[in-house]
Design a protein around this motif. Structure first.
Motif, short mmCIF file in Angstrom:
data_model
loop_
_atom_site.label_atom_id
_atom_site.label_comp_id
_atom_site.label_asym_id
_atom_site.label_seq_id
_atom_site.Cartn_x
_atom_site.Cartn_y
_atom_site.Cartn_z
N GLY A 140 4.71 14.29 -54.58
CA GLY A 140 6.16 14.41 -54.72
C GLY A 140 6.91 14.60 -53.41
O GLY A 140 8.08 14.96 -53.41
N PHE A 141 6.27 14.33 -52.30
CA PHE A 141 6.91 14.47 -50.99
C PHE A 141 6.94 13.12 -50.29
O PHE A 141 6.21 12.21 -50.67
CB PHE A 141 6.11 15.47 -50.14
CG PHE A 141 6.13 16.86 -50.68
CD1 PHE A 141 7.18 17.72 -50.38
CD2 PHE A 141 5.13 17.32 -51.53
CE1 PHE A 141 7.22 19.00 -50.89
CE2 PHE A 141 5.16 18.59 -52.05
CZ PHE A 141 6.20 19.44 -51.74
N PRO A 142 7.76 13.01 -49.24
CA PRO A 142 7.67 11.79 -48.43
C PRO A 142 6.26 11.70 -47.86
O PRO A 142 5.69 12.70 -47.43
CB PRO A 142 8.68 12.02 -47.31
CG PRO A 142 9.61 13.07 -47.83
CD PRO A 142 8.80 13.91 -48.76
N GLN A 143 5.66 10.52 -47.91
CA GLN A 143 4.27 10.41 -47.46
C GLN A 143 4.16 10.73 -45.97
O GLN A 143 5.02 10.39 -45.17
CB GLN A 143 3.68 9.05 -47.78
CG GLN A 143 4.18 7.89 -46.99
CD GLN A 143 3.51 6.60 -47.44
OE1 GLN A 143 2.99 6.51 -48.56
NE2 GLN A 143 3.54 5.61 -46.59
N VAL A 144 3.09 11.41 -45.64
CA VAL A 144 2.79 11.76 -44.26
C VAL A 144 1.92 10.65 -43.69
O VAL A 144 0.79 10.45 -44.13
CB VAL A 144 2.06 13.13 -44.17
CG1 VAL A 144 1.63 13.41 -42.74
CG2 VAL A 144 2.96 14.24 -44.69
N ASN A 145 2.46 9.91 -42.74
CA ASN A 145 1.71 8.87 -42.05
C ASN A 145 1.22 9.45 -40.73
O ASN A 145 2.01 9.64 -39.81
CB ASN A 145 2.59 7.64 -41.79
CG ASN A 145 2.88 6.87 -43.05
OD1 ASN A 145 1.99 6.67 -43.87
ND2 ASN A 145 4.12 6.47 -43.22
N LEU A 146 -0.06 9.74 -40.67
CA LEU A 146 -0.64 10.33 -39.46
C LEU A 146 -0.52 9.36 -38.29
O LEU A 146 -0.82 8.16 -38.44
CB LEU A 146 -2.11 10.66 -39.68
CG LEU A 146 -2.44 11.70 -40.74
CD1 LEU A 146 -3.96 11.82 -40.88
CD2 LEU A 146 -1.84 13.04 -40.37
N GLU A 147 -0.11 9.88 -37.17
CA GLU A 147 -0.13 9.10 -35.93
C GLU A 147 -1.60 8.95 -35.50
O GLU A 147 -2.42 9.80 -35.84
CB GLU A 147 0.66 9.82 -34.83
CG GLU A 147 2.14 9.92 -35.09
CD GLU A 147 2.84 8.58 -35.03
OE1 GLU A 147 2.45 7.74 -34.19
OE2 GLU A 147 3.75 8.36 -35.84
N PRO A 148 -1.93 7.91 -34.77
CA PRO A 148 -3.30 7.80 -34.28
C PRO A 148 -3.69 9.06 -33.49
O PRO A 148 -2.89 9.61 -32.75
CB PRO A 148 -3.27 6.57 -33.37
CG PRO A 148 -2.14 5.76 -33.91
CD PRO A 148 -1.12 6.76 -34.38
N ILE A 149 -4.91 9.50 -33.71
CA ILE A 149 -5.42 10.69 -33.04
C ILE A 149 -6.21 10.26 -31.82
O ILE A 149 -7.05 9.36 -31.89
CB ILE A 149 -6.31 11.52 -33.99
CG1 ILE A 149 -5.47 12.02 -35.17
CG2 ILE A 149 -6.98 12.67 -33.27
CD1 ILE A 149 -6.27 12.70 -36.27
N ASP A 150 -5.96 10.91 -30.70
CA ASP A 150 -6.70 10.65 -29.47
C ASP A 150 -7.97 11.51 -29.51
O ASP A 150 -7.97 12.66 -29.11
CB ASP A 150 -5.84 11.00 -28.25
CG ASP A 150 -6.51 10.63 -26.94
OD1 ASP A 150 -7.71 10.26 -26.94
OD2 ASP A 150 -5.82 10.73 -25.90
N PHE A 151 -9.04 10.93 -30.03
CA PHE A 151 -10.28 11.68 -30.19
C PHE A 151 -10.93 12.02 -28.85
O PHE A 151 -11.65 13.01 -28.76
CB PHE A 151 -11.26 10.92 -31.10
CG PHE A 151 -10.80 10.87 -32.52
CD1 PHE A 151 -10.85 11.99 -33.32
CD2 PHE A 151 -10.29 9.69 -33.06
CE1 PHE A 151 -10.41 11.95 -34.64
CE2 PHE A 151 -9.86 9.64 -34.37
CZ PHE A 151 -9.92 10.77 -35.16
N VAL A 152 -10.66 11.24 -27.82
CA VAL A 152 -11.17 11.57 -26.49
C VAL A 152 -10.52 12.86 -25.99
O VAL A 152 -11.19 13.78 -25.53
CB VAL A 152 -10.93 10.42 -25.49
CG1 VAL A 152 -11.31 10.82 -24.08
CG2 VAL A 152 -11.68 9.17 -25.92
N ALA A 153 -9.20 12.96 -26.10
CA ALA A 153 -8.49 14.18 -25.68
C ALA A 153 -8.91 15.37 -26.52
O ALA A 153 -9.08 16.48 -26.00
CB ALA A 153 -6.98 13.97 -25.76
N LEU A 154 -9.10 15.15 -27.81
CA LEU A 154 -9.53 16.23 -28.70
C LEU A 154 -10.92 16.72 -28.30
O LEU A 154 -11.18 17.92 -28.24
CB LEU A 154 -9.55 15.71 -30.14
CG LEU A 154 -9.65 16.71 -31.26
CD1 LEU A 154 -8.46 17.66 -31.25
CD2 LEU A 154 -9.72 15.98 -32.60
#
Length: 185
Positions: A140-154
């Protein structure tokens, strides 16, 4: 275009250059699955301000473990929290533990940890993103579109955090052994 003869100078494996060729890396996704998922629509349960402006925060944790000879399980854990902007009222809370089982060959042992926590989550990320978008929309919320995750930085941030924790524990151990203990005199 002219053919180039296979000589050691041209990078052929025919001469002594055979030892210089890097190992062939292969990766197969054997399975993907949701290990655990929860979605709490706090807005519907407890009520919140009318037409709140959502503010979304996302926490990501990664984990990898060996399952077999060349088989590894890599887990991406997300915690998505939405609060009303400028308030502490939680609108929804989503937790997702998404795992992939991978067969990996040819990665040198000293690079395997980084490979597991960077390349494997990168392969499963589109599926994680879709699950989060569909679940928040269906909740029931606006969909959350995840931005690409920088797995190298993580990965680098996690390694820096671990190194800092290791240094702090070494300093604490040195302090404990160098200070004389008071006696019960």
């Amino acid at each position: 275009m002219a053919d180039t003869p296979d000589t050691p100078e041209n990078g052929s494996a025919a001469g002594n250059g055979a030892a210089a060729t890097p190992p062939q890396i292969s990766q197969r996704v054997l399975a993907q699955f949701i290990r655990d998922m929860s979605f709490e629509n706090v807005l519907a349960q407890k009520g919140a301000p009318e037409n709140p402006q959502p503010e979304v925060s996302i926490q990501v944790n990664l984990d990898a473990k060996k399952r077999g000879e060349e088989t590894y399980e890599v887990s991406t854990k997300l915690k998505v929290t939405s609060k009303a902007k400028g308030q502490e009222a939680v609108l929804f809370l989503m937790e997702l533990d998404y795992a992939g089982v991978f067969e990996i060959k040819g990665v040198p042992q000293e690079q395997l940890h980084a490979y597991l926590l960077i390349e494997c989550p990168r392969m499963t990320f589109p599926f994680v993103r879709r699950i989060v978008a569909d679940t928040t929309r269906d909740g029931g919320f606006p969909q959350v579109n995840l931005e690409p995750i920088d797995f190298v930085a993580l990965y680098r941030a996690d390694m820096a955090r671990r190194l800092q924790a290791q240094r702090e524990s070494q300093v604490e151990a040195e302090v404990d052994t160098s200070e004389p203990k008071p006696s019960d005199a």
